[in-house]
Each structure stands twice: as C-alpha cells, then as structure tokens.
Scaffold this active site. Sequence first.
Site, PDB file in Angstrom:
ATOM      1  N   TYR A   1      12.230  56.987  31.326  1.00  0.00           N
ATOM      2  CA  TYR A   1      12.588  55.959  32.311  1.00  0.00           C
ATOM      3  C   TYR A   1      12.290  54.571  31.757  1.00  0.00           C
ATOM      4  O   TYR A   1      13.066  53.638  31.924  1.00  0.00           O
ATOM      5  CB  TYR A   1      11.824  56.177  33.618  1.00  0.00           C
ATOM      6  CG  TYR A   1      12.111  57.505  34.264  1.00  0.00           C
ATOM      7  CD1 TYR A   1      13.322  57.739  34.914  1.00  0.00           C
ATOM      8  CD2 TYR A   1      11.177  58.535  34.225  1.00  0.00           C
ATOM      9  CE1 TYR A   1      13.592  58.962  35.501  1.00  0.00           C
ATOM     10  CE2 TYR A   1      11.439  59.758  34.812  1.00  0.00           C
ATOM     11  CZ  TYR A   1      12.648  59.971  35.445  1.00  0.00           C
ATOM     12  OH  TYR A   1      12.912  61.182  36.018  1.00  0.00           O
TER      13      TYR A   1
ATOM     14  N   HIS B   1      19.453  64.712  33.483  1.00  0.00           N
ATOM     15  CA  HIS B   1      18.513  65.739  33.026  1.00  0.00           C
ATOM     16  C   HIS B   1      17.921  65.400  31.662  1.00  0.00           C
ATOM     17  O   HIS B   1      16.903  65.963  31.280  1.00  0.00           O
ATOM     18  CB  HIS B   1      19.198  67.120  32.986  1.00  0.00           C
ATOM     19  CG  HIS B   1      20.363  67.196  32.062  1.00  0.00           C
ATOM     20  ND1 HIS B   1      21.630  66.778  32.431  1.00  0.00           N
ATOM     21  CD2 HIS B   1      20.469  67.632  30.780  1.00  0.00           C
ATOM     22  CE1 HIS B   1      22.458  66.956  31.411  1.00  0.00           C
ATOM     23  NE2 HIS B   1      21.776  67.479  30.393  1.00  0.00           N
TER      24      HIS B   1
END
Length: 163
Positions: A94, A126
């Site tokens: 992230y 994913h």
Amino acid sequence: MYTACYISPLGAIQVRADNSGLHSVLFIDDGAGQPGDTAPATNSLVTAAIQQLDEYFHAGRRSFDLPLTPPGTQFQQQVWQELLQIPFGKTTSYSDIARRLNNPLSVRAVGTANGQNPIAILIPCHRVIGANGNLTGYAGGLWRKEFLLRLEGSGKYGQPTLW
C-alpha cells in the site's frame, strides 16, 4: 446492464457489464448475487470476460484485454489505475502505491480504495501485500488472495517487489 455467473476454482463469480465496459467482477459470496441471477441476455463483454477468466485459471493467461468501467471516485480510479500497472507474478505494498501517487501519507486511503475495487482479479488488488511481505486483507478472503498469488507464481509472496 448484463450479468452472468462464472464458476471458477475459487467459487462463483458474478460478471456485470454494459455495452461500454465491465462494471464489476465479484465473488458471489461477497454479496454480489446468486448463481442464477442473470440478465435476460448477455453481451460480448460479459462473454469475453468469462472466457478470459477461464483462460486465466486454466490456460495460463497473464493479462486481460477488456474495457473496464468501474464506478468510483477520482481517487479510487487513480488507485485502481496503479493496480493495473502491477505485473503478473509481482507484488507491491500500500505504501508503494501511495508513493507512486505522489502522496506517501495516503496509505490508509489507498488501502480503503484497494478494498473497494469492484473488479476482482482483472484489477489485481490481490497483488498488494503488507510491507513486511505478509498477506493483508482481501475482500474475497485471504484464502483466495493466497490462491491467486500462487497461481501467478508469486511463491511465498516475499517482500513486495517494485515494478
């Protein structure tokens, strides 16, 4: 809107599109509907998406060639565009995505946008794992995320790999 169900190795997946692009590809047990929920007719985009998903799961397809039109905010669209840049077999974090967006403090917002991705697998959320190499949340369930990463040859995930 056209809708069809694809039975994948990970369970039923609902595919929705209009004539301009795919709107969603969702695991049905995530509240997307039921296997029998289909529109009166399908269109070429839904048919192509199901064919390409089948090739991904069974014939080694590594990329998708479909117009995607997921509904979302401008920020979500930016995050999803970054997800599309993660190569097959690679992972990222992230924080890496936040840096690529020139907003390193937006890590939580990136995580939220990632979790709201309405086009599973094709927009490869994913492929985002924790900065420490561990699996982190996935709307379809961590077991599915692990399956998809193994299918793509990401091994034991390792550290996120910048692309």
